[in-house]
Design a protein around this motif. Structure first.
Motif, PDB file in Angstrom:
ATOM      1  N   GLN A 136       0.720  -1.279  -0.190  1.00 30.57           N
ATOM      2  CA  GLN A 136       0.211  -0.153  -0.096  1.00 30.57           C
ATOM      3  C   GLN A 136       0.723   1.157  -0.122  1.00 30.57           C
ATOM      4  O   GLN A 136       0.240   2.522  -0.150  1.00 30.57           O
ATOM      5  CB  GLN A 136      -1.005  -0.184   1.215  1.00 30.57           C
ATOM      6  N   ARG A 137       2.262   1.251   0.175  1.00 37.39           N
ATOM      7  CA  ARG A 137       2.962   2.337  -0.032  1.00 37.39           C
ATOM      8  C   ARG A 137       3.189   2.832  -1.066  1.00 37.39           C
ATOM      9  O   ARG A 137       3.277   1.976  -2.175  1.00 37.39           O
ATOM     10  CB  ARG A 137       4.464   1.992   0.846  1.00 37.39           C
ATOM     11  N   PRO A 138       3.119   4.230  -1.445  1.00 33.62           N
ATOM     12  CA  PRO A 138       3.271   4.994  -2.736  1.00 33.62           C
ATOM     13  C   PRO A 138       4.717   4.830  -3.224  1.00 33.62           C
ATOM     14  O   PRO A 138       5.380   4.940  -2.350  1.00 33.62           O
ATOM     15  CB  PRO A 138       2.808   6.265  -2.546  1.00 33.62           C
ATOM     16  N   VAL A 139       4.883   4.523  -4.509  1.00 32.95           N
ATOM     17  CA  VAL A 139       6.193   4.490  -4.962  1.00 32.95           C
ATOM     18  C   VAL A 139       6.859   5.758  -5.070  1.00 32.95           C
ATOM     19  O   VAL A 139       6.108   6.616  -5.852  1.00 32.95           O
ATOM     20  CB  VAL A 139       6.092   3.834  -6.166  1.00 32.95           C
ATOM     21  N   GLY A 140       8.046   6.013  -4.573  1.00 25.41           N
ATOM     22  CA  GLY A 140       8.764   7.077  -4.810  1.00 25.41           C
ATOM     23  C   GLY A 140       9.967   7.185  -5.604  1.00 25.41           C
ATOM     24  O   GLY A 140      10.178   6.143  -6.284  1.00 25.41           O
ATOM     25  N   HIS A 141      10.727   8.163  -5.567  1.00 23.79           N
ATOM     26  CA  HIS A 141      11.858   8.160  -6.522  1.00 23.79           C
ATOM     27  C   HIS A 141      12.920   7.403  -5.933  1.00 23.79           C
ATOM     28  O   HIS A 141      13.257   7.486  -4.515  1.00 23.79           O
ATOM     29  CB  HIS A 141      12.461   9.472  -6.745  1.00 23.79           C
ATOM     30  N   ALA A 142      13.564   6.403  -6.716  1.00 21.33           N
ATOM     31  CA  ALA A 142      14.826   5.631  -5.862  1.00 21.33           C
ATOM     32  C   ALA A 142      14.291   4.619  -4.936  1.00 21.33           C
ATOM     33  O   ALA A 142      15.081   4.081  -4.157  1.00 21.33           O
ATOM     34  CB  ALA A 142      15.878   6.528  -5.369  1.00 21.33           C
ATOM     35  N   ASP A 143      13.000   4.077  -5.057  1.00 21.29           N
ATOM     36  CA  ASP A 143      12.627   2.896  -4.116  1.00 21.29           C
ATOM     37  C   ASP A 143      12.979   1.661  -4.927  1.00 21.29           C
ATOM     38  O   ASP A 143      13.006   1.485  -6.129  1.00 21.29           O
ATOM     39  CB  ASP A 143      11.168   3.069  -4.116  1.00 21.29           C
ATOM     40  N   LEU A 144      13.095   0.760  -4.009  1.00 21.24           N
ATOM     41  CA  LEU A 144      13.178  -0.818  -4.729  1.00 21.24           C
ATOM     42  C   LEU A 144      11.525  -1.240  -4.696  1.00 21.24           C
ATOM     43  O   LEU A 144      10.812  -1.085  -3.564  1.00 21.24           O
ATOM     44  CB  LEU A 144      13.869  -1.806  -3.647  1.00 21.24           C
ATOM     45  N   VAL A 145      11.142  -1.700  -5.828  1.00 22.30           N
ATOM     46  CA  VAL A 145       9.667  -2.059  -6.028  1.00 22.30           C
ATOM     47  C   VAL A 145       9.746  -3.492  -6.522  1.00 22.30           C
ATOM     48  O   VAL A 145      10.602  -3.834  -7.424  1.00 22.30           O
ATOM     49  CB  VAL A 145       9.286  -0.916  -6.931  1.00 22.30           C
ATOM     50  N   LEU A 175      12.339  -7.563  -9.068  1.00 20.94           N
ATOM     51  CA  LEU A 175      12.742  -6.241  -8.366  1.00 20.94           C
ATOM     52  C   LEU A 175      13.294  -5.369  -9.324  1.00 20.94           C
ATOM     53  O   LEU A 175      14.351  -5.643 -10.024  1.00 20.94           O
ATOM     54  CB  LEU A 175      13.860  -7.000  -7.250  1.00 20.94           C
ATOM     55  N   PHE A 176      12.935  -4.048  -9.214  1.00 23.73           N
ATOM     56  CA  PHE A 176      13.534  -2.809  -9.852  1.00 23.73           C
ATOM     57  C   PHE A 176      13.873  -1.553  -8.846  1.00 23.73           C
ATOM     58  O   PHE A 176      13.265  -1.586  -7.783  1.00 23.73           O
ATOM     59  CB  PHE A 176      12.393  -2.488 -10.792  1.00 23.73           C
ATOM     60  N   LYS A 177      14.545  -0.745  -9.471  1.00 27.95           N
ATOM     61  CA  LYS A 177      14.540   0.549  -8.803  1.00 27.95           C
ATOM     62  C   LYS A 177      13.750   1.456  -9.479  1.00 27.95           C
ATOM     63  O   LYS A 177      13.938   1.489 -10.687  1.00 27.95           O
ATOM     64  CB  LYS A 177      16.189   0.894  -8.598  1.00 27.95           C
ATOM     65  N   SER A 178      13.124   2.229  -8.822  1.00 26.54           N
ATOM     66  CA  SER A 178      12.028   3.003  -9.413  1.00 26.54           C
ATOM     67  C   SER A 178      12.914   4.645  -9.720  1.00 26.54           C
ATOM     68  O   SER A 178      13.786   4.909  -8.924  1.00 26.54           O
ATOM     69  CB  SER A 178      10.916   3.659  -8.471  1.00 26.54           C
ATOM     70  N   HIS A 179      12.486   5.220 -10.576  1.00 22.15           N
ATOM     71  CA  HIS A 179      12.880   6.346 -11.042  1.00 22.15           C
ATOM     72  C   HIS A 179      12.013   7.345 -11.611  1.00 22.15           C
ATOM     73  O   HIS A 179      11.196   7.218 -12.671  1.00 22.15           O
ATOM     74  CB  HIS A 179      14.168   6.285 -12.342  1.00 22.15           C
ATOM     75  N   ARG A 180      11.571   8.361 -10.693  1.00 25.41           N
ATOM     76  CA  ARG A 180      10.454   9.362 -11.276  1.00 25.41           C
ATOM     77  C   ARG A 180      10.595  10.154 -12.213  1.00 25.41           C
ATOM     78  O   ARG A 180      12.148  10.994 -12.052  1.00 25.41           O
ATOM     79  CB  ARG A 180       9.744   9.986  -9.839  1.00 25.41           C
ATOM     80  N   ARG A 183       5.482  10.158 -14.266  1.00 25.30           N
ATOM     81  CA  ARG A 183       5.526   8.705 -14.873  1.00 25.30           C
ATOM     82  C   ARG A 183       6.703   8.230 -13.993  1.00 25.30           C
ATOM     83  O   ARG A 183       7.569   9.030 -13.338  1.00 25.30           O
ATOM     84  CB  ARG A 183       6.012   8.546 -16.323  1.00 25.30           C
ATOM     85  N   LEU A 184       6.773   6.752 -13.970  1.00 27.39           N
ATOM     86  CA  LEU A 184       7.889   6.081 -13.284  1.00 27.39           C
ATOM     87  C   LEU A 184       8.510   5.072 -14.256  1.00 27.39           C
ATOM     88  O   LEU A 184       7.824   4.312 -14.790  1.00 27.39           O
ATOM     89  CB  LEU A 184       6.861   5.105 -12.258  1.00 27.39           C
ATOM     90  N   ARG A 185       9.802   5.297 -14.097  1.00 30.37           N
ATOM     91  CA  ARG A 185      10.680   4.355 -14.965  1.00 30.37           C
ATOM     92  C   ARG A 185      11.284   3.382 -14.100  1.00 30.37           C
ATOM     93  O   ARG A 185      11.895   3.722 -12.987  1.00 30.37           O
ATOM     94  CB  ARG A 185      11.801   5.385 -15.605  1.00 30.37           C
ATOM     95  N   LEU A 186      11.418   1.967 -14.544  1.00 31.93           N
ATOM     96  CA  LEU A 186      11.936   0.996 -13.795  1.00 31.93           C
ATOM     97  C   LEU A 186      13.482   0.731 -14.218  1.00 31.93           C
ATOM     98  O   LEU A 186      13.416   0.320 -15.312  1.00 31.93           O
ATOM     99  CB  LEU A 186      11.066  -0.222 -13.824  1.00 31.93           C
ATOM    100  N   ASP A 188       1.032  -3.276 -12.708  1.00 29.28           N
ATOM    101  CA  ASP A 188       2.153  -4.286 -12.659  1.00 29.28           C
ATOM    102  C   ASP A 188       2.869  -4.206 -11.310  1.00 29.28           C
ATOM    103  O   ASP A 188       3.537  -5.106 -10.691  1.00 29.28           O
ATOM    104  CB  ASP A 188       2.931  -4.150 -13.563  1.00 29.28           C
ATOM    105  N   LEU A 189       2.752  -3.040 -10.510  1.00 29.28           N
ATOM    106  CA  LEU A 189       3.411  -2.691  -9.221  1.00 29.28           C
ATOM    107  C   LEU A 189       2.732  -3.705  -8.348  1.00 29.28           C
ATOM    108  O   LEU A 189       1.431  -3.389  -7.895  1.00 29.28           O
ATOM    109  CB  LEU A 189       3.175  -1.180  -8.920  1.00 29.28           C
ATOM    110  N   ARG A 190       3.567  -4.082  -7.354  1.00 28.63           N
ATOM    111  CA  ARG A 190       3.149  -5.003  -6.208  1.00 28.63           C
ATOM    112  C   ARG A 190       3.503  -4.419  -4.968  1.00 28.63           C
ATOM    113  O   ARG A 190       3.125  -5.168  -3.896  1.00 28.63           O
ATOM    114  CB  ARG A 190       3.633  -6.522  -6.202  1.00 28.63           C
ATOM    115  N   GLY A 191       4.373  -3.421  -4.946  1.00 29.10           N
ATOM    116  CA  GLY A 191       4.617  -2.967  -3.624  1.00 29.10           C
ATOM    117  C   GLY A 191       6.065  -2.510  -3.555  1.00 29.10           C
ATOM    118  O   GLY A 191       6.816  -2.566  -4.394  1.00 29.10           O
ATOM    119  N   VAL A 192       6.364  -1.778  -2.478  1.00 33.41           N
ATOM    120  CA  VAL A 192       7.784  -1.037  -2.317  1.00 33.41           C
ATOM    121  C   VAL A 192       8.527  -1.824  -0.973  1.00 33.41           C
ATOM    122  O   VAL A 192       7.951  -2.161   0.148  1.00 33.41           O
ATOM    123  CB  VAL A 192       7.190   0.404  -1.816  1.00 33.41           C
TER     124      VAL A 192
END
Length: 117
Positions: free
Chosen positions: A56-65, A75-80, A84-87, A103-107
């Motif tokens: 339920q946590r919102p995806v931020g910049h540089a999160d592992l998702v 597992l990817f690192k997010s890049h805002r 938009r969100l780049r994986l 497709d996102l399952r969590g942070v």
């Protein structure tokens, strides 16, 4: 990097990497995944590490998702970039992709590692 679903983070779940963890410090929306063999044996993320993922946590910049791609959880690192969100892959070819919210399952909110046997 491929991860494998372990189960919901509940008090009393018996996994060697999380023995001694206080499950009550995490919200009920958390679950566990284990890093697969693509993680290797060196680095900050290794094969066998267990990650606590909050769905339920919102995806931020540089999160592992954790993302569901073609039936596999990876597992990817997010890049805002703007709205938009780049994986970015954590291992292997560095070909990034745009994220789809479906497709996102969590942070990842915590990492546990088992030392010794």
């Amino acid at each position: 990097m491929r991860v494998h679903y372990v189960g919901p983070l509940l008090a009393g779940l018996d996994h060697p990497a999380i023995r001694g963890y206080d499950a009550s410090q995490f919200p009920p929306s958390c679950y566990l995944v284990e890093i697969g063999d693509e993680g290797g044996i060196e680095g900050p993320l290794m094969e066998g590490d267990v990650l606590v993922v909050d769905e339920q946590r919102p995806v931020g910049h540089a999160d592992l998702v954790v993302v569901d791609l073609e039936g596999e959880q990876r597992l990817f690192k997010s890049h805002r970039i703007g709205g938009r969100l780049r994986l970015m892959p954590t291992v292997g070819p560095k070909e990034s992709r745009w994220a789809r919210r479906s497709d996102l399952r969590g942070v990842v909110v915590s990492q546990a590692r088992r030392y010794g046997w």
